[in-house]
Design a protein around this motif. Structure first.
Motif, PDB file in Angstrom:
ATOM      1  N   GLY A  80     -49.056  19.565 -28.393  1.00 59.85           N
ATOM      2  CA  GLY A  80     -49.921  18.729 -29.214  1.00 59.85           C
ATOM      3  C   GLY A  80     -49.143  17.579 -29.835  1.00 59.85           C
ATOM      4  N   LEU A  81     -49.739  16.407 -29.835  1.00 55.78           N
ATOM      5  CA  LEU A  81     -49.113  15.227 -30.438  1.00 55.78           C
ATOM      6  C   LEU A  81     -49.808  14.924 -31.771  1.00 55.78           C
ATOM      7  N   GLY A  82     -50.632  13.878 -31.814  1.00 52.54           N
ATOM      8  CA  GLY A  82     -51.312  13.524 -33.046  1.00 52.54           C
ATOM      9  C   GLY A  82     -52.777  13.916 -33.039  1.00 52.54           C
ATOM     10  N   GLU A 104     -59.812   7.146 -32.220  1.00 52.29           N
ATOM     11  CA  GLU A 104     -59.010   6.454 -33.230  1.00 52.29           C
ATOM     12  C   GLU A 104     -58.027   7.463 -33.807  1.00 52.29           C
ATOM     13  N   ASP A 105     -56.760   7.098 -33.877  1.00 53.14           N
ATOM     14  CA  ASP A 105     -55.740   8.013 -34.393  1.00 53.14           C
ATOM     15  C   ASP A 105     -55.921   8.243 -35.889  1.00 53.14           C
ATOM     16  N   LEU A 106     -55.758   9.493 -36.304  1.00 56.03           N
ATOM     17  CA  LEU A 106     -55.812   9.847 -37.721  1.00 56.03           C
ATOM     18  C   LEU A 106     -54.398   9.765 -38.292  1.00 56.03           C
ATOM     19  N   PRO A 107     -54.158   8.865 -39.242  1.00 53.64           N
ATOM     20  CA  PRO A 107     -52.815   8.785 -39.835  1.00 53.64           C
ATOM     21  C   PRO A 107     -52.505  10.052 -40.613  1.00 53.64           C
ATOM     22  N   LEU A 108     -51.309  10.606 -40.402  1.00 51.40           N
ATOM     23  CA  LEU A 108     -50.912  11.827 -41.096  1.00 51.40           C
ATOM     24  C   LEU A 108     -49.968  11.465 -42.238  1.00 51.40           C
ATOM     25  N   ILE A 109     -50.382  11.793 -43.453  1.00 52.88           N
ATOM     26  CA  ILE A 109     -49.671  11.367 -44.660  1.00 52.88           C
ATOM     27  C   ILE A 109     -48.842  12.521 -45.214  1.00 52.88           C
ATOM     28  N   MET A 137     -43.536  38.419 -39.974  1.00 50.32           N
ATOM     29  CA  MET A 137     -43.402  37.323 -40.925  1.00 50.32           C
ATOM     30  C   MET A 137     -42.605  36.188 -40.312  1.00 50.32           C
ATOM     31  N   LEU A 138     -43.111  34.988 -40.440  1.00 50.48           N
ATOM     32  CA  LEU A 138     -42.468  33.820 -39.866  1.00 50.48           C
ATOM     33  C   LEU A 138     -41.165  33.502 -40.589  1.00 50.48           C
ATOM     34  N   ASN A 139     -40.183  33.082 -39.823  1.00 51.01           N
ATOM     35  CA  ASN A 139     -38.924  32.612 -40.402  1.00 51.01           C
ATOM     36  C   ASN A 139     -39.045  31.101 -40.588  1.00 51.01           C
ATOM     37  N   LEU A 140     -39.526  30.702 -41.744  1.00 46.28           N
ATOM     38  CA  LEU A 140     -39.881  29.305 -41.971  1.00 46.28           C
ATOM     39  C   LEU A 140     -38.729  28.523 -42.591  1.00 46.28           C
ATOM     40  N   PRO A 141     -38.494  27.291 -42.116  1.00 42.38           N
ATOM     41  CA  PRO A 141     -37.511  26.430 -42.782  1.00 42.38           C
ATOM     42  C   PRO A 141     -38.067  25.963 -44.126  1.00 42.38           C
ATOM     43  N   ASP A 142     -37.198  25.477 -44.998  1.00 39.53           N
ATOM     44  CA  ASP A 142     -37.641  25.033 -46.321  1.00 39.53           C
ATOM     45  C   ASP A 142     -38.653  23.899 -46.243  1.00 39.53           C
ATOM     46  N   ASN A 143     -38.554  23.074 -45.205  1.00 38.29           N
ATOM     47  CA  ASN A 143     -39.432  21.906 -45.078  1.00 38.29           C
ATOM     48  C   ASN A 143     -40.551  22.139 -44.063  1.00 38.29           C
ATOM     49  N   PHE A 144     -40.993  23.402 -43.910  1.00 38.49           N
ATOM     50  CA  PHE A 144     -42.043  23.696 -42.932  1.00 38.49           C
ATOM     51  C   PHE A 144     -43.312  22.904 -43.260  1.00 38.49           C
ATOM     52  N   GLN A 145     -44.133  22.700 -42.232  1.00 38.61           N
ATOM     53  CA  GLN A 145     -45.381  21.976 -42.391  1.00 38.61           C
ATOM     54  C   GLN A 145     -46.572  22.937 -42.304  1.00 38.61           C
ATOM     55  N   SER A 146     -47.701  22.474 -42.782  1.00 38.67           N
ATOM     56  CA  SER A 146     -48.920  23.287 -42.747  1.00 38.67           C
ATOM     57  C   SER A 146     -49.235  23.751 -41.333  1.00 38.67           C
ATOM     58  N   TYR A 147     -48.990  22.888 -40.360  1.00 30.49           N
ATOM     59  CA  TYR A 147     -49.289  23.234 -38.964  1.00 30.49           C
ATOM     60  C   TYR A 147     -48.448  24.415 -38.465  1.00 30.49           C
ATOM     61  N   ASP A 148     -47.287  24.629 -39.076  1.00 30.86           N
ATOM     62  CA  ASP A 148     -46.402  25.714 -38.638  1.00 30.86           C
ATOM     63  C   ASP A 148     -46.969  27.095 -38.962  1.00 30.86           C
ATOM     64  N   GLN A 165     -58.856  18.112 -39.846  1.00 30.69           N
ATOM     65  CA  GLN A 165     -59.472  16.856 -40.284  1.00 30.69           C
ATOM     66  C   GLN A 165     -58.757  16.214 -41.473  1.00 30.69           C
ATOM     67  N   CYS A 166     -57.866  16.959 -42.122  1.00 33.51           N
ATOM     68  CA  CYS A 166     -57.185  16.450 -43.320  1.00 33.51           C
ATOM     69  C   CYS A 166     -56.029  15.542 -42.944  1.00 33.51           C
ATOM     70  N   ALA A 167     -56.036  14.336 -43.464  1.00 33.80           N
ATOM     71  CA  ALA A 167     -54.945  13.396 -43.197  1.00 33.80           C
ATOM     72  C   ALA A 167     -53.726  13.703 -44.068  1.00 33.80           C
ATOM     73  N   LYS A 168     -53.951  14.228 -45.274  1.00 32.93           N
ATOM     74  CA  LYS A 168     -52.857  14.457 -46.222  1.00 32.93           C
ATOM     75  C   LYS A 168     -52.291  15.868 -46.096  1.00 32.93           C
ATOM     76  N   GLU A 169     -50.974  15.958 -46.020  1.00 29.78           N
ATOM     77  CA  GLU A 169     -50.312  17.264 -45.964  1.00 29.78           C
ATOM     78  C   GLU A 169     -50.575  18.065 -47.233  1.00 29.78           C
ATOM     79  N   SER A 170     -50.641  17.396 -48.368  1.00 27.11           N
ATOM     80  CA  SER A 170     -50.900  18.099 -49.629  1.00 27.11           C
ATOM     81  C   SER A 170     -52.265  18.780 -49.598  1.00 27.11           C
TER      82      SER A 170
END
Length: 211
Positions: A80-82, A104-109, A137-148, A165-170
């Protein structure tokens, strides 16, 4: 700015960065995959829900064609890309068997708060412990993303689609936090109920109250 993308609707959500293995058997999608591989182009997987085709999906890159069968079927590895939003859908592209559309690409913030990640990891540990699946349990890095973690939360397809559908990571992390906060007490209560059920029929050593 919109652009054309061949489309392969599926009843799954693919997140950016996710690896996905696909078995391609329908003639229309065999045509799509062969053209993308020949031209080194991408295609999109929009999410197909119970009430029809969703507006959002994920652009997909073919990593390799692993196997081609005598009947024309094939196994491919993809990534998967964007995320994109469909602006105009074509059920069948002129001169082709498959679907397509202007997207149309969804900007990821990237605007997340590191504390959101800390909370999620703690709740995940509690959930996996309560379910007795600590080994998963996942071995997650400190900077893991929601997608992980999105596919490891027990989300329904509709809930994963909401996340897509959410553009913002927060916002994505907040959805995950709300889900974990909601389901954890239910799981803990279910485990307590199981323990109480196990006690039924056993001899109990009870100390009567002193009054």
């Amino acid at each position: 700015m919109s652009r054309f993308l061949p489309l392969f609707p599926l009843n799954i959500v693919v997140f950016p960065g996710e690896k996905l293995n696909l078995h391609i058997f329908e003639p229309r999608y065999r045509q799509l995959i062969m053209e993308c591989q020949t031209n080194d182009t991408t295609f999109g997987i929009p999410v197909y829900l119970e009430n029809g085709l969703g507006d959002y999906g994920t652009e997909i890159k073919i990593l390799s064609l692993e196997k081609k069968y005598l009947g024309g079927e094939m196994d491919i590895k993809t990534k998967g890309l964007g995320v994109f939003k469909i602006k105009e859908f074509q059920r069948q592209v002129p001169g082709r068997l498959y679907s397509g559309g202007e997207v149309e690409d969804l900007p990821l913030i990237r605007d997340e708060d590191p504390f959101q990640r800390i909370q999620i990891v703690e709740l995940l540990k509690q959930l996996y412990t309560a379910l007795g699946i600590q080994s998963l349990m996942l071995n997650l890095p400190d900077n893991f993303q929601s997608y992980d973690v999105a596919h490891h939360l027990g989300f329904s397809t509709e809930q994963e689609y909401e996340l897509l559908q959410c553009a913002k990571e927060s916002d994505r992390l907040e959805i995950i936090l709300a889900h974990l906060t909601r389901v954890l007490p239910v799981v803990l209560e279910t485990e307590r109920l199981k323990e109480r059920v196990k006690l039924n029929g056993h001899f109990k050593h009870l100390i009567p109250p002193n009054f």
